[in-house]
Design a protein around this motif. Structure first.
Motif, PDB file in Angstrom:
ATOM      1  N   ARG A  90       0.668  -0.895  -0.238  1.00 39.33           N
ATOM      2  CA  ARG A  90      -0.077   0.095   0.008  1.00 39.33           C
ATOM      3  C   ARG A  90       0.933   1.091  -0.051  1.00 39.33           C
ATOM      4  N   SER A  91       1.781   1.095   0.626  1.00 35.56           N
ATOM      5  CA  SER A  91       2.696   2.278   1.082  1.00 35.56           C
ATOM      6  C   SER A  91       4.154   2.750  -0.283  1.00 35.56           C
ATOM      7  N   SER A  92       3.733   1.464  -1.225  1.00 35.74           N
ATOM      8  CA  SER A  92       5.535   1.515  -2.176  1.00 35.74           C
ATOM      9  C   SER A  92       4.406   2.192  -3.600  1.00 35.74           C
ATOM     10  N   PRO A  93       5.856   2.895  -4.276  1.00 35.17           N
ATOM     11  CA  PRO A  93       5.038   3.251  -5.083  1.00 35.17           C
ATOM     12  C   PRO A  93       4.480   1.822  -6.568  1.00 35.17           C
ATOM     13  N   PRO A  94       4.092   2.812  -7.082  1.00 37.88           N
ATOM     14  CA  PRO A  94       3.091   1.256  -8.374  1.00 37.88           C
ATOM     15  C   PRO A  94       3.750   0.594  -8.382  1.00 37.88           C
ATOM     16  N   PHE A  95       4.630   0.865  -8.953  1.00 38.67           N
ATOM     17  CA  PHE A  95       6.241  -0.407  -9.377  1.00 38.67           C
ATOM     18  C   PHE A  95       6.453  -1.412  -8.323  1.00 38.67           C
ATOM     19  N   TRP A  96       6.481  -0.415  -7.473  1.00 38.58           N
ATOM     20  CA  TRP A  96       6.876  -1.377  -6.879  1.00 38.58           C
ATOM     21  C   TRP A  96       5.860  -2.437  -5.498  1.00 38.58           C
ATOM     22  N   ALA A  97       4.834  -1.952  -6.038  1.00 42.48           N
ATOM     23  CA  ALA A  97       3.440  -2.838  -5.425  1.00 42.48           C
ATOM     24  C   ALA A  97       2.891  -3.727  -6.556  1.00 42.48           C
ATOM     25  N   MET A  98       3.445  -3.254  -7.721  1.00 43.99           N
ATOM     26  CA  MET A  98       3.202  -4.359  -8.250  1.00 43.99           C
ATOM     27  C   MET A  98       4.089  -5.481  -8.224  1.00 43.99           C
ATOM     28  N   VAL A  99       5.344  -5.536  -8.234  1.00 42.35           N
ATOM     29  CA  VAL A  99       6.267  -6.523  -8.074  1.00 42.35           C
ATOM     30  C   VAL A  99       6.164  -7.239  -6.608  1.00 42.35           C
ATOM     31  N   ILE A 100       6.364  -6.220  -5.416  1.00 41.01           N
ATOM     32  CA  ILE A 100       5.414  -7.177  -4.323  1.00 41.01           C
ATOM     33  C   ILE A 100       4.564  -7.956  -4.354  1.00 41.01           C
ATOM     34  N   GLY A 101       4.046  -7.161  -5.239  1.00 38.26           N
ATOM     35  CA  GLY A 101       2.434  -8.602  -5.396  1.00 38.26           C
ATOM     36  C   GLY A 101       2.884  -9.773  -6.496  1.00 38.26           C
ATOM     37  N   ALA A 102       3.490  -9.668  -7.281  1.00 39.75           N
ATOM     38  CA  ALA A 102       3.779 -10.636  -8.358  1.00 39.75           C
ATOM     39  C   ALA A 102       4.380 -11.361  -7.555  1.00 39.75           C
ATOM     40  N   CYS A 103       5.241 -11.129  -6.603  1.00 34.87           N
ATOM     41  CA  CYS A 103       6.164 -12.131  -5.426  1.00 34.87           C
ATOM     42  C   CYS A 103       5.068 -13.189  -4.520  1.00 34.87           C
ATOM     43  N   VAL A 104       4.208 -12.469  -4.197  1.00 30.42           N
ATOM     44  CA  VAL A 104       3.333 -13.280  -3.656  1.00 30.42           C
ATOM     45  C   VAL A 104       1.796 -13.964  -4.841  1.00 30.42           C
TER      46      VAL A 104
END
Length: 282
Positions: A90-104
């Motif tokens: 939630r607190s990350s920029p959109p790109f890094w939020a997408m990367v974290i979501g992909a890892c999940v």
């Protein structure tokens, strides 16, 4: 006033569109459950002897308690790991939020069987975990990390983690950014903002994720069978043993029916709790 361009379908046409889905639902979901209850209640005439025998058996009671205990701990561990990940998304920029979501989410593309076997490789006596512990001097000899409840809880929490992260993330995304900023501007600390603003507003996602992980873990079969072994047998493994090895369909159906009833009760309690929660918020 401009007329709406939406066209409503007639009743017969709407029913015809829904009919295939209804047929699939009845024959794929409802009919097996009806047959399951029938096997547990009619042998060949109506009887509750199977339920009395199962509920009065000490070994079965141990399995039921172990299943609920392990599932509860799995949900708790997944919450402890998943909430910080969702908050970071939630607190990350959109790109890094997408990367974290992909890892999940990427592990969901891998079979549960493969992920469970991976944990056996990690936790075996000559596996990576024991090698790291010995190299750091924490242990002098390999530990028995497999075939116990702790191993089942860790491995199952990893399998269930996406089902915890995504509901929490959706609840956190729905929180307006102005609310935490307002709390900070009024002198509240980051911890106070989290405790009094973010955590209460994310409670629906927390409850939904916790319930989802808990209910799915109640019926988990692959991970407890591979990681837990006979000493940590859970309910799904016991049902499989009764049907495939002992050919005791009545007892297996009774265990399945009791698990189904327990899940239905939990869902009703959760639904009622969510309704009360909405009324309190209003």
């Amino acid at each position: 006033m401009a007329q709406s361009d939406r066209r409503s379908l007639s009743g017969p046409l709407s029913f015809g569109l829904v009919l295939p889905l209804l047929i699939i639902f009845l024959f794929v979901f409802c009919w097996p459950i009806i047959k399951l209850l029938g096997v547990s209640l009619f042998d060949p005439a109506f009887t509750l002897d199977h339920y009395r025998e199962v509920l009065g058996n000490d070994f079965t009671q141990v399995i039921f308690l172990r299943t609920f205990r392990v599932s509860l701990l799995v949900a708790a561990l997944a919450l402890l790991i998943g909430y910080p990940i969702a908050n970071l998304m939630r607190s990350s920029p959109p790109f890094w939020a997408m990367v974290i979501g992909a890892c999940v989410l990427i592990p969901l593309w891998t079979s549960v069987l493969v992920r469970s076997f991976a944990w056996t490789v990690l936790l075996q006596r000559n596996g990576a975990v024991n090698a790291i512990l010995q190299s750091l001097g924490i242990t002098n000899a390999p530990l028995s990390l497999l075939y116990n409840e702790i191993a089942v809880i860790v491995a199952q929490a990893h399998v269930m983690l996406p089902f915890m992260v995504m509901p929490i993330y959706q609840s956190l995304r729905a929180i307006p950014d102005e609310l935490p900023r307002a709390g900070l501007s009024l002198g509240a600390s980051n911890l106070a903002v989290f405790w009094h603003i973010i955590l209460p507003l994310s409670r629906p996602g927390v409850l939904a994720g916790f319930l989802m992980v808990f209910v799915v873990s109640l019926g988990a079969f692959v991970t407890p069978a591979l990681i837990g072994g006979p000493s940590s047998m859970m309910l799904a493994t016991a049902i499989s043993t009764e049907i495939t090895e002992k050919f005791n369909w009545a007892r297996g159906a009774t265990l399945s029916a009791l698990l189904l009833i327990a899940v239905a009760v939990l869902l009703l309690i959760f639904s009622r709790f969510m309704q009360l929660n909405k009324l309190e918020q209003k």
